[in-house]
Design a protein around this motif. Structure first.
Motif, mmCIF file in Angstrom:
data_model
loop_
_atom_site.group_PDB
_atom_site.id
_atom_site.type_symbol
_atom_site.label_atom_id
_atom_site.label_comp_id
_atom_site.label_asym_id
_atom_site.label_seq_id
_atom_site.Cartn_x
_atom_site.Cartn_y
_atom_site.Cartn_z
ATOM 1 N N ASP A 83 -18.119 -0.378 50.604
ATOM 2 C CA ASP A 83 -17.539 -0.066 51.702
ATOM 3 C C ASP A 83 -17.986 -0.658 53.109
ATOM 4 O O ASP A 83 -17.188 -1.044 54.050
ATOM 5 C CB ASP A 83 -17.247 1.311 52.049
ATOM 6 N N GLN A 84 -19.360 -0.995 53.119
ATOM 7 C CA GLN A 84 -19.895 -1.700 54.387
ATOM 8 C C GLN A 84 -19.473 -3.227 54.311
ATOM 9 O O GLN A 84 -19.566 -3.586 55.583
ATOM 10 C CB GLN A 84 -21.540 -1.389 54.228
ATOM 11 N N ILE A 85 -19.120 -3.717 53.010
ATOM 12 C CA ILE A 85 -19.051 -5.187 53.284
ATOM 13 C C ILE A 85 -17.831 -5.495 52.907
ATOM 14 O O ILE A 85 -17.303 -6.750 52.760
ATOM 15 C CB ILE A 85 -20.029 -6.067 52.411
ATOM 16 N N ALA A 86 -16.810 -4.714 52.363
ATOM 17 C CA ALA A 86 -15.577 -5.045 51.916
ATOM 18 C C ALA A 86 -14.782 -6.072 52.681
ATOM 19 O O ALA A 86 -13.995 -6.947 52.478
ATOM 20 C CB ALA A 86 -14.648 -3.755 51.570
ATOM 21 N N GLN A 87 -14.655 -5.674 54.010
ATOM 22 C CA GLN A 87 -13.774 -6.303 54.958
ATOM 23 C C GLN A 87 -14.456 -7.696 55.190
ATOM 24 O O GLN A 87 -13.532 -8.783 55.131
ATOM 25 C CB GLN A 87 -13.772 -5.596 56.483
ATOM 26 N N ARG A 88 -15.838 -7.843 55.368
ATOM 27 C CA ARG A 88 -16.389 -9.250 55.352
ATOM 28 C C ARG A 88 -16.107 -9.951 54.054
ATOM 29 O O ARG A 88 -15.836 -11.276 54.233
ATOM 30 C CB ARG A 88 -17.790 -8.987 55.457
ATOM 31 N N ILE A 89 -15.951 -9.212 53.109
ATOM 32 C CA ILE A 89 -15.657 -9.926 51.661
ATOM 33 C C ILE A 89 -14.230 -10.944 51.796
ATOM 34 O O ILE A 89 -14.193 -11.904 51.471
ATOM 35 C CB ILE A 89 -15.968 -9.105 50.562
ATOM 36 N N TRP A 90 -13.252 -9.825 52.493
ATOM 37 C CA TRP A 90 -12.086 -10.398 52.215
ATOM 38 C C TRP A 90 -11.790 -11.756 53.596
ATOM 39 O O TRP A 90 -11.216 -12.468 53.204
ATOM 40 C CB TRP A 90 -11.117 -9.359 52.806
ATOM 41 N N THR A 91 -12.447 -11.407 54.314
ATOM 42 C CA THR A 91 -12.503 -12.513 55.502
ATOM 43 C C THR A 91 -12.979 -13.764 55.147
ATOM 44 O O THR A 91 -12.456 -14.670 55.146
ATOM 45 C CB THR A 91 -13.280 -12.036 56.699
ATOM 46 N N GLN A 92 -14.221 -13.589 54.245
ATOM 47 C CA GLN A 92 -14.720 -14.827 53.924
ATOM 48 C C GLN A 92 -14.028 -15.394 52.492
ATOM 49 O O GLN A 92 -13.656 -16.749 52.667
ATOM 50 C CB GLN A 92 -16.282 -14.618 53.310
ATOM 51 N N LEU A 93 -13.434 -14.531 51.721
ATOM 52 C CA LEU A 93 -12.622 -15.207 50.804
ATOM 53 C C LEU A 93 -11.299 -15.718 51.322
ATOM 54 O O LEU A 93 -10.864 -16.897 50.882
ATOM 55 C CB LEU A 93 -12.207 -13.985 49.628
ATOM 56 N N GLY A 94 -10.834 -15.171 52.241
ATOM 57 C CA GLY A 94 -9.575 -15.851 53.062
ATOM 58 C C GLY A 94 -9.954 -16.963 53.509
ATOM 59 O O GLY A 94 -8.709 -18.074 53.483
ATOM 60 N N SER A 95 -10.877 -17.451 54.122
ATOM 61 C CA SER A 95 -11.399 -18.674 54.908
ATOM 62 C C SER A 95 -11.635 -19.822 53.880
ATOM 63 O O SER A 95 -11.662 -20.724 54.338
ATOM 64 C CB SER A 95 -12.456 -18.375 56.045
ATOM 65 N N MET A 96 -12.148 -19.250 52.622
ATOM 66 C CA MET A 96 -12.643 -20.551 51.891
ATOM 67 C C MET A 96 -11.732 -20.835 50.570
ATOM 68 O O MET A 96 -12.283 -21.507 49.762
ATOM 69 C CB MET A 96 -14.054 -20.214 51.416
ATOM 70 N N SER A 97 -10.509 -20.093 50.343
ATOM 71 C CA SER A 97 -9.929 -19.899 49.112
ATOM 72 C C SER A 97 -9.166 -21.465 48.965
ATOM 73 O O SER A 97 -8.819 -21.974 50.021
ATOM 74 C CB SER A 97 -9.103 -18.940 49.040
ATOM 75 N N LEU A 98 -8.755 -21.759 47.728
ATOM 76 C CA LEU A 98 -8.024 -23.156 47.591
ATOM 77 C C LEU A 98 -6.582 -22.662 47.952
ATOM 78 O O LEU A 98 -6.073 -21.413 47.725
ATOM 79 C CB LEU A 98 -8.266 -23.385 46.004
ATOM 80 N N SER A 99 -5.721 -23.711 48.309
ATOM 81 C CA SER A 99 -4.515 -23.312 48.535
ATOM 82 C C SER A 99 -3.836 -23.914 47.237
ATOM 83 O O SER A 99 -4.432 -24.281 46.178
ATOM 84 C CB SER A 99 -3.896 -24.615 49.479
ATOM 85 N N ASP A 100 -2.488 -23.257 46.853
ATOM 86 C CA ASP A 100 -2.028 -23.795 45.615
ATOM 87 C C ASP A 100 -1.815 -25.013 45.365
ATOM 88 O O ASP A 100 -1.554 -25.537 44.332
ATOM 89 C CB ASP A 100 -0.428 -22.980 45.686
ATOM 90 N N SER A 101 -1.680 -26.010 46.364
ATOM 91 C CA SER A 101 -1.788 -27.368 46.205
ATOM 92 C C SER A 101 -3.042 -27.964 45.718
ATOM 93 O O SER A 101 -2.826 -29.434 45.301
ATOM 94 C CB SER A 101 -1.035 -28.125 47.140
ATOM 95 N N GLU A 102 -4.394 -27.596 46.078
ATOM 96 C CA GLU A 102 -5.453 -28.021 45.713
ATOM 97 C C GLU A 102 -5.938 -27.678 44.249
ATOM 98 O O GLU A 102 -5.731 -26.735 43.773
ATOM 99 C CB GLU A 102 -6.639 -27.455 46.812
#
Length: 295
Positions: free
Chosen positions: A246-265
């Protein structure tokens, strides 16, 4: 994880005899499934729906799912560690729920009331079935989260099914390295995360507690070094092996969103450094009961 006390107590000669006659003594320490509880108390967490998937070798396995409320959404498949069942896993994964997330909690053969006997290849097949289920509803992106042994399961899944990003917590370089030295030669499974780390093309959020009493943080450092710029290594300051998300869930999502592959990559560009907003996150253990009282 492996119960090191039991393995340390066995002499090399005893282990050799056990291994020659039957490998199940080691399986019982590596895989520690628990039966489903007689009654399920979800507390303040909305009850998820039960889902079933069929593996490539024909097993029908149950997991849980919190469906998204938003039409445009991403999916996350959560893989638990070596013990417990899907109910335990769902309680650990619950803080990752969001309205725009299809949160699927996977479980393995032989765990809870699932049929079959767990082994390395079996868990990999189980993971593939749950990831394919997540992709079937055509989410905008698919992420994986692996805790402890589940990190190895999730990492292997990235070699079988294309996903947009992965997060691991408290995972090891390989299973034998995480075991006592005396037992390593007799462990029948590899779960070789280091090998995958050297060639991974999926963006990877690699988290590890600095006070992990089961898998020392040096395992995460070796994985991060092997993955190079494909991974973000975040040290959870003061965190043990099992933590509340619960303490880090929001930071996990923020980080995943900033580093994820796009569908074209197809993979992470070698020239692109993936950096976290902060490579050290503080973790202070809290009592969930106190949280409810104070909230």
């Amino acid at each position: 994880m492996i119960l090191t006390t039991t393995l340390k107590a066995l002499t090399a000669g005893t282990m050799l005899l056990l291994t020659a006659s039957h490998g199940s003594i080691f399986d019982s320490r590596i895989f520690e499934p628990e039966k489903m509880p007689a009654s399920l108390n979800w507390g303040d967490v909305p009850e998820p729906s039960e889902i079933s998937v069929t593996t490539s070798d024909g097993l029908i396995l149950k997991g849980y799912r919190w469906k998204p409320r938003c039409k445009s959404h991403v999916a996350l498949v959560f893989f638990h560690g070596n013990s417990g069942n899907r109910f335990d896993a769902a309680n650990l994964a619950a803080p990752l729920r969001r309205d725009d997330v299809d949160l699927i909690v996977a479980s393995y053969r032989g765990y809870g009331d699932n049929p079959g006997q767990p082994d390395e290849e079996g868990l990999y097949a189980d993971a593939e079935a749950f990831v394919k289920q997540a992709k079937a509803d055509r989410p905008d992106k698919v992420f994986l989260f692996g805790y402890s042994l589940g990190g190895a399961v999730a990492l292997n899944a990235t070699t079988r099914v294309r996903v947009n990003g992965i997060a691991t917590l408290g995972t090891f370089t390989d299973l034998r390295s995480a075991a006592p030295r005396l037992a390593r030669a007799f462990i029948p499974y590899e779960f070789d995360n280091l090998k995958i780390a050297k060639s991974i093309n999926t963006p990877w959020l690699l988290m590890h507690g600095t006070k992990d009493e089961v898998v020392p943080v040096k395992h995460a450092q070796r994985l991060a070094d092997a993955a190079g710029n494909k991974a973000v290594f975040v040290r959870l300051q003061g965190a043990p092996h099992r933590i509340l998300l619960d303490q880090i869930a929001q930071r996990i999502w923020t980080q995943l969103g900033s580093m994820s592959l796009s569908d074209s990559e197809d993979n992470v560009s070698p020239s692109t450094e993936i950096q976290p907003a902060d490579s050290q996150w503080n973790y202070l253990a809290r009592d969930p009961q106190c949280d409810r009282i104070l909230s």
